[in-house]
Design a protein around this motif. Structure first.
Motif, short mmCIF file in Angstrom:
data_model
loop_
_atom_site.label_atom_id
_atom_site.label_comp_id
_atom_site.label_asym_id
_atom_site.label_seq_id
_atom_site.Cartn_x
_atom_site.Cartn_y
_atom_site.Cartn_z
N ASP A 212 51.59 -11.81 5.98
CA ASP A 212 52.04 -13.11 6.47
C ASP A 212 51.01 -13.62 7.48
OD1 ASP A 212 53.37 -15.38 7.27
OD2 ASP A 212 55.29 -14.37 7.67
N ILE A 213 49.81 -13.90 6.99
CA ILE A 213 48.72 -14.34 7.86
C ILE A 213 49.05 -15.64 8.59
CG2 ILE A 213 46.39 -15.33 7.79
CD1 ILE A 213 46.25 -12.37 7.96
N PRO A 214 49.71 -16.64 7.96
CA PRO A 214 50.06 -17.86 8.71
C PRO A 214 50.89 -17.55 9.95
CG PRO A 214 50.28 -18.26 6.36
CD PRO A 214 50.03 -16.78 6.53
N TRP A 215 51.86 -16.64 9.83
CA TRP A 215 52.68 -16.26 10.99
C TRP A 215 51.80 -15.60 12.05
CZ3 TRP A 215 53.78 -12.03 13.91
CH2 TRP A 215 54.91 -12.09 14.74
N ALA A 216 50.91 -14.72 11.62
CA ALA A 216 50.03 -14.02 12.57
C ALA A 216 49.14 -15.00 13.32
CB ALA A 216 49.19 -12.99 11.83
N LYS A 217 48.57 -15.97 12.62
CA LYS A 217 47.69 -16.95 13.26
C LYS A 217 48.45 -17.80 14.26
CE LYS A 217 44.23 -17.50 9.59
NZ LYS A 217 43.61 -18.42 8.59
N GLU A 218 49.69 -18.10 13.95
CA GLU A 218 50.47 -18.97 14.84
C GLU A 218 50.99 -18.23 16.07
OE1 GLU A 218 54.52 -21.77 14.70
OE2 GLU A 218 53.66 -20.95 12.84
N ASN A 219 51.26 -16.94 15.92
CA ASN A 219 51.98 -16.23 16.98
C ASN A 219 51.17 -15.20 17.77
OD1 ASN A 219 55.05 -17.00 16.69
ND2 ASN A 219 54.27 -16.76 14.60
N LEU A 220 50.14 -14.64 17.18
CA LEU A 220 49.39 -13.59 17.88
C LEU A 220 48.39 -14.22 18.84
CD1 LEU A 220 49.05 -10.51 18.07
CD2 LEU A 220 47.20 -10.70 16.39
N LYS A 221 48.60 -14.04 20.14
CA LYS A 221 47.76 -14.63 21.17
C LYS A 221 47.17 -13.52 22.06
CE LYS A 221 49.28 -18.60 19.68
NZ LYS A 221 48.45 -19.45 18.80
N THR A 222 45.88 -13.60 22.32
CA THR A 222 45.21 -12.63 23.16
C THR A 222 43.88 -13.19 23.62
OG1 THR A 222 44.24 -10.40 23.25
CG2 THR A 222 44.23 -11.52 21.12
N ASP A 223 43.36 -12.65 24.72
CA ASP A 223 42.04 -13.05 25.20
C ASP A 223 40.92 -12.36 24.42
OD1 ASP A 223 43.18 -14.68 27.12
OD2 ASP A 223 43.21 -13.08 28.65
N GLN A 224 41.28 -11.37 23.62
CA GLN A 224 40.28 -10.62 22.87
C GLN A 224 39.87 -11.40 21.60
OE1 GLN A 224 39.02 -7.78 24.23
NE2 GLN A 224 40.41 -8.25 25.93
N GLU A 225 38.70 -11.09 21.10
CA GLU A 225 38.21 -11.74 19.87
C GLU A 225 39.11 -11.37 18.68
OE1 GLU A 225 34.47 -11.15 16.82
OE2 GLU A 225 34.12 -10.84 18.96
N ILE A 226 39.51 -12.37 17.89
CA ILE A 226 40.39 -12.13 16.73
C ILE A 226 39.71 -12.61 15.46
CG2 ILE A 226 42.63 -12.53 15.65
CD1 ILE A 226 43.87 -13.01 18.27
N ASN A 227 39.74 -11.77 14.44
CA ASN A 227 39.28 -12.13 13.10
C ASN A 227 40.44 -11.90 12.14
OD1 ASN A 227 36.10 -12.19 13.62
ND2 ASN A 227 36.93 -10.39 14.65
N PHE A 228 40.90 -12.95 11.49
CA PHE A 228 42.00 -12.83 10.53
C PHE A 228 41.42 -12.60 9.14
CE2 PHE A 228 43.83 -15.25 14.03
CZ PHE A 228 45.04 -14.59 14.23
N VAL A 229 41.76 -11.47 8.52
CA VAL A 229 41.27 -11.14 7.19
C VAL A 229 42.30 -11.65 6.18
CG1 VAL A 229 40.47 -9.32 5.65
CG2 VAL A 229 40.13 -9.11 8.14
N ASP A 230 41.98 -12.80 5.57
CA ASP A 230 42.97 -13.48 4.74
C ASP A 230 42.50 -13.74 3.32
OD1 ASP A 230 41.06 -15.37 5.22
OD2 ASP A 230 42.39 -16.84 6.16
N ASN A 231 41.49 -13.02 2.87
CA ASN A 231 40.90 -13.33 1.56
C ASN A 231 41.40 -12.46 0.42
OD1 ASN A 231 39.09 -11.54 3.31
ND2 ASN A 231 38.37 -11.02 1.26
#
Length: 297
Positions: A212-231
């Motif tokens: 559920d990448i859309p949920w993760a992108k909307e809700n996961l917040k952090t000061d660290q670098e984030i890369n969403f693997v959605d392919n």
């Protein structure tokens, strides 16, 4: 011989194979895959056999010819008939002194290796504890080598992971876990896990995997670098597991899929954070699913 009844998705198949491998080495014998579950469920949208992405040379018990294939597709009542037919085949393979070992609980059963010693065995269960197979880690890592070549976006993500100082695989399992017995890990768990690892190693680079990448992108917040693997899709979802295994540290969900992604990680100083609670409806149980050196939050 060790006959193992395979069921469900890739992570569960790997647990089932891992115990079978340990017993096969102990008994100096071969492994046979019981494919009945997949024959019964292949027309009902269930998960299919996936261990063929690894270099395994195991025999398969498959009773379904063309007539059975037609019946399984169109006649619901044939499922139990087919299962009986498959079981009869397995009994003939085991012989008169063979034993059937069924999992009694989710926790490690120390009696299994002794009961199976020097016997033909049929295994039925999930066997979700590394205590069954930790002593053959080297052999399993050799067996769990992904055969398909990395390419495209997955190749570039793998290179990105290798170029990071502290890549952390973070797995969010939602989707098929909603309204089930599995406990969906909340944002509080992930924030605490990120905090724990950053306090230990400093800045990190998160690689987020989820159904559920859309949920993760909307809700996961952090000061660290984030890369969403959605392919990746369900068909090549094993690529997510491969990319997870390349990361240095891991934040897993209560999922056999990310469990294996973390277990196959080879960094000597790796930190793995896992949820304390594996199932939503139990106060205890699954105590042995998380290895002792992993951190429970």
């Amino acid at each position: 011989m060790i006959v193992v009844h395979l069921t469900d998705g890739l992570g569960n198949q790997m647990f089932q194979y891992a115990l079978a491998k340990a017993l096969a080495i102990q008994n100096d014998t071969d492994i046979i895959f019981d494919m009945g579950w997949y024959e019964i469920n292949k027309y009902r949208g269930r998960r299919l056999y996936q261990l063929d992405i690894f270099p395994m040379n195991c025999h398969k018990v498959n009773e379904a010819g063309k007539c059975w294939d037609f019946a399984l597709k169109y006649l619901h009542f044939t499922r139990n008939i087919f299962r009986h037919k498959s079981n009869s085949k397995i009994r003939s393979l085991l012989g008169p002194t063979g034993v059937s070992i069924k999992e009694k609980s989710p926790d490690y059963d120390s009696t299994v290796p002794e009961v199976a010693k020097d016997k033909n065995v049929c295994l039925t269960g999930y066997w979700q504890s590394e205590k069954y197979f930790r002593h053959i880690r080297r052999e399993l890592l050799a067996d769990f080598r992904f055969l398909p070549e990395l390419e495209g976006k997955n190749l570039s993500v793998s290179q990105q992971i290798k170029n990071c100082a502290n890549p952390v695989a973070l797995h969010i399992r939602r989707g098929d876990y909603i309204a089930t017995d599995f406990d969906v890990c909340g944002l509080d768990y992930y924030q605490k896990a990120i905090k724990y690892i950053t306090e230990k190693v400093g800045d990190i680079q998160l690689f987020v995997f989820s159904n559920d990448i859309p949920w993760a992108k909307e809700n996961l917040k952090t000061d660290q670098e984030i890369n969403f693997v959605d392919n990746n899709t369900e068909e090549n979802g094993y690529e997510d597991m491969r990319l997870m295994s390349l990361c240095r540290h891991h934040i897993i969900a209560n999922s056999s899929f990310s469990w294996w992604g973390a277990w196959m990680g080879t960094a000597e100083d790796k930190i793995v954070v896992a949820p304390k609670k594996w199932m939503a409806n139990e106060e205890s149980g699954h105590e042995d699913v998380v290895p002792s050196e992993w951190i429970k939050i």
